[in-house]
Design an enzyme around this catalytic site. Structure first.
Site, PDB file in Angstrom:
ATOM      1  CE  LYS A 170      18.804  -2.363 -27.037  1.00  0.00           C
ATOM      2  NZ  LYS A 170      18.803  -0.633 -27.102  1.00  0.00           N
ATOM      3  CE  LYS A 238      25.730   1.965 -30.314  1.00  0.00           C
ATOM      4  NZ  LYS A 238      24.732   1.676 -29.183  1.00  0.00           N
TER       5      LYS A 238
END
Length: 301
Positions: A170, A238
């Protein structure tokens, strides 16, 4: 299956609704009540706490913003590890660090849970349409048990390795998406400043080697300069932090990734963090003084 779904936001809400449509008994919990009410309207049920949601669940899915929320929901006194029944599947579909996922898998196994990290790609549209790409870390046997759920959420479900591996993949996904969106933003500014028909240009680019899911999904945002969040820039910031921290630990130089991380951070610093990540276009516009057309340039001169 009896499913506890924790985190019913932009992504989690439609994902939980898709599980209901697939015939699963979904008990949802979220910090804000309106999201739970939407699930109830879709045929799900409401839980007043994490403990209530997970107590009788066969499977528990979490879809939360970041590591602190996942840690709180998993380890708190009201949390999953304290209240989930032995043998339950715990599928964390949030995007967190690989280390957080590996620790959760180990701690969950000690309590008799079968844990997978299964972050997703596809954005809000992919969640609504049930066509997410799901990258799964953990034991293959656990994925076999989870497939009836994951197949209701995505069209590409791939086992990529042991616990934490889903998060590593990811991270790579988020690196590629950020660079693609920045390239789209720069191309749009270049085309508009050159006087090209931007809609026509993006249409033909989409049919060639420059075509991508990013272009397909985000060209409407770029053309209309509308940035309702499908995936917020502050969350992408993030995620790129995860990428750059991991690259540093591995001793890797990722120049395009580093630049993308800086541009996303700049967008957030300029107040765009709550916008969709296609709002990287605004950053390119700022760098170019809100680009004007060639005719307007002549007028200014």
């Amino acid at each position: 299956m009896k499913v506890a779904f924790i985190g019913l936001g932009i992504m989690g809400g439609p994902m939980a609704a898709n599980l209901v449509r697939a015939g699963h008994d979904v008990l949802g919990h979220n910090r804000s009540r309106p999201a739970v009410d939407r699930l109830v309207e879709a045929g799900g049920r409401a839980a007043g706490s994490v403990a209530e949601a997970v107590r009788d669940a066969e499977a528990i899915i979490t879809m939360l913003p970041a590591d602190p929320q996942v840690t709180e929901v998993a380890y708190g006194d009201d949390g999953i590890l304290a209240h989930a029944p032995q043998g339950a599947l715990l599928i964390d579909m949030s995007t967190v660090t690989p280390a957080t996922s590996a620790k959760l898998a180990a701690d969950g196994a000690e309590r008799g849970l079968r844990v997978l990290d299964a972050p997703v790609s596809g954005g809000e549209a992919g969640a609504v349409e049930g066509v997410l790409s799901i990258m799964v870390g953990g034991e293959a046997a656990h994925l076999d048990a989870a497939r009836p759920l994951l197949d209701a959420l995505g069209t590409t479900v791939v086992h990529v390795g042991p616990a934490g591996a889903g998060q590593t993949v990811k991270a790579a996904n988020q690196l590629m998406v950020a660079v693609h969106i920045e390239a789209l933003a720069e191309a749009a500014v270049f085309l508009k400043a050159s006087g090209a028909d931007l809609e026509a240009a993006l249409r033909v680019l989409g049919g060639g080697l420059a075509g991508s899911t990013v272009l397909q999904r985000k060209q409407g945002n770029v053309l209309g300069e509308q940035y309702a969040p499908g995936f917020r820039l502050d969350l992408h910031r993030k995620d790129l932090g995860i990428v750059m921290d991991a690259a540093r630990e591995l001793g890797l130089a990722l120049p395009a990734g580093s630049l993308a991380a800086q541009l996303v951070a700049s967008a957030c610093a300029n107040g765009d963090g709550g916008l969709d990540h296609s709002a990287l276009l605004r950053g390119v516009q700022r760098l170019n003084g809100a680009v004007v057309s060639p005719t307007e340039r002549e007028d200014v001169a």
